[in-house]
Design a protein around this motif. Sequence first.
Motif, PDB file in Angstrom:
ATOM      1  N   ASP A  55       1.395   0.925  -5.063  1.00 44.41           N
ATOM      2  CA  ASP A  55       0.779   0.206  -3.943  1.00 44.41           C
ATOM      3  C   ASP A  55       0.298   1.134  -2.834  1.00 44.41           C
ATOM      4  OD1 ASP A  55       3.403   0.816  -3.198  1.00 44.41           O
ATOM      5  OD2 ASP A  55       3.573  -0.932  -1.911  1.00 44.41           O
ATOM      6  N   ASP A  88      10.735  -2.407  -0.274  1.00 42.26           N
ATOM      7  CA  ASP A  88       9.389  -2.510   0.287  1.00 42.26           C
ATOM      8  C   ASP A  88       9.110  -3.913   0.826  1.00 42.26           C
ATOM      9  OD1 ASP A  88       6.869  -1.300   0.888  1.00 42.26           O
ATOM     10  OD2 ASP A  88       5.994  -2.369  -0.807  1.00 42.26           O
ATOM     11  N   ALA A  92       7.607  -4.566   4.414  1.00 40.76           N
ATOM     12  CA  ALA A  92       6.423  -5.401   4.674  1.00 40.76           C
ATOM     13  C   ALA A  92       6.679  -6.364   5.831  1.00 40.76           C
ATOM     14  CB  ALA A  92       6.040  -6.174   3.414  1.00 40.76           C
ATOM     15  N   SER A 127       0.616  -8.221   5.237  1.00 44.07           N
ATOM     16  CA  SER A 127       1.947  -8.276   4.632  1.00 44.07           C
ATOM     17  C   SER A 127       2.032  -9.344   3.547  1.00 44.07           C
ATOM     18  CB  SER A 127       3.014  -8.509   5.708  1.00 44.07           C
ATOM     19  OG  SER A 127       3.169  -7.341   6.479  1.00 44.07           O
ATOM     20  N   ASP A 130       0.793  -7.648   0.630  1.00 46.63           N
ATOM     21  CA  ASP A 130       1.804  -6.672   0.210  1.00 46.63           C
ATOM     22  C   ASP A 130       2.908  -7.352  -0.603  1.00 46.63           C
ATOM     23  OD1 ASP A 130       3.166  -4.313  -0.073  1.00 46.63           O
ATOM     24  OD2 ASP A 130       3.572  -4.011   2.043  1.00 46.63           O
ATOM     25  N   GLU A 133       1.547  -8.399  -3.985  1.00 48.20           N
ATOM     26  CA  GLU A 133       1.402  -7.177  -4.780  1.00 48.20           C
ATOM     27  C   GLU A 133       2.759  -6.730  -5.339  1.00 48.20           C
ATOM     28  OE1 GLU A 133      -0.432  -3.069  -3.255  1.00 48.20           O
ATOM     29  OE2 GLU A 133       1.412  -3.681  -2.252  1.00 48.20           O
ATOM     30  N   ASN A 134       3.801  -6.740  -4.494  1.00 50.02           N
ATOM     31  CA  ASN A 134       5.139  -6.346  -4.940  1.00 50.02           C
ATOM     32  C   ASN A 134       5.641  -7.264  -6.050  1.00 50.02           C
ATOM     33  OD1 ASN A 134       5.242  -4.210  -3.167  1.00 50.02           O
ATOM     34  ND2 ASN A 134       6.496  -5.259  -1.647  1.00 50.02           N
ATOM     35  N   THR A 159      -3.999  -4.770  -4.207  1.00 55.09           N
ATOM     36  CA  THR A 159      -3.697  -3.514  -3.513  1.00 55.09           C
ATOM     37  C   THR A 159      -4.903  -3.036  -2.706  1.00 55.09           C
ATOM     38  OG1 THR A 159      -2.072  -2.823  -5.178  1.00 55.09           O
ATOM     39  CG2 THR A 159      -3.060  -1.086  -3.839  1.00 55.09           C
ATOM     40  N   LYS A 162      -5.350  -5.275   0.296  1.00 52.56           N
ATOM     41  CA  LYS A 162      -4.342  -4.970   1.315  1.00 52.56           C
ATOM     42  C   LYS A 162      -4.762  -3.770   2.150  1.00 52.56           C
ATOM     43  CE  LYS A 162      -0.955  -2.285   0.433  1.00 52.56           C
ATOM     44  NZ  LYS A 162       0.257  -1.644  -0.129  1.00 52.56           N
TER      45      LYS A 162
END
Length: 197
Positions: A55, A88, A92, A127, A130, A133-134, A159, A162
């Motif tokens: 990321d 993470d 975020a 966020s 994010d 994405e995570n 990503t 973001k």
Amino acid sequence: MNSLRKLSVLIEEYTNIRNFVVMLVLFVLVTGTMEVCPFGSIHLRNISNGVGMLDMLSGGYSSSLVYSMFERIGEAGRIGYAQLLGLDIVFALVYMCLLSLLTTLLLRGSGIGKQWILLNLLPVARSGLDLLENGLLLTLLFSYPVRLELLVNIASTITIAKWVVYFIILALLAVLGIYAAIRKIVVRTRSRATPGA
């Protein structure tokens, strides 16, 4: 739209220097932990031949890069990477609060806070991307060795999005900071000139 405005106003209500400093301290602690903990980003960069956290690749990533990295870091590395992505999530949320507070402070300092208050939601959007994405990267990790190439493409696109939002936030903060500084200088100059008039 009404709920977004309510969230924006709520952030504005909690914006003060004390809360900003608290979030700044938390940001430093979480970032430091993510770097140096046993499963941290320094370790991941070392075992992945410099790739590190996917990321952090602002230009996105290909399926071949993702799966060659997963293979290279091994099972222990994949478990560590999953733990790092869990941390993470905390990052975020802390970073969202920090940037939202900073944006609101600069909006106040520039004198345009009420008109453009919704701009303090840009960090929330960043966020949100994010976190999504995570979630996708964790799915890819836990699905390995099954290859989900479509999911890789979606994660890569998120990503990139973001990072685009993040660069917009940085540009906004720079403009607001300059505007607030100029406004402060003008106000001081006028206040000094007024008593002698």
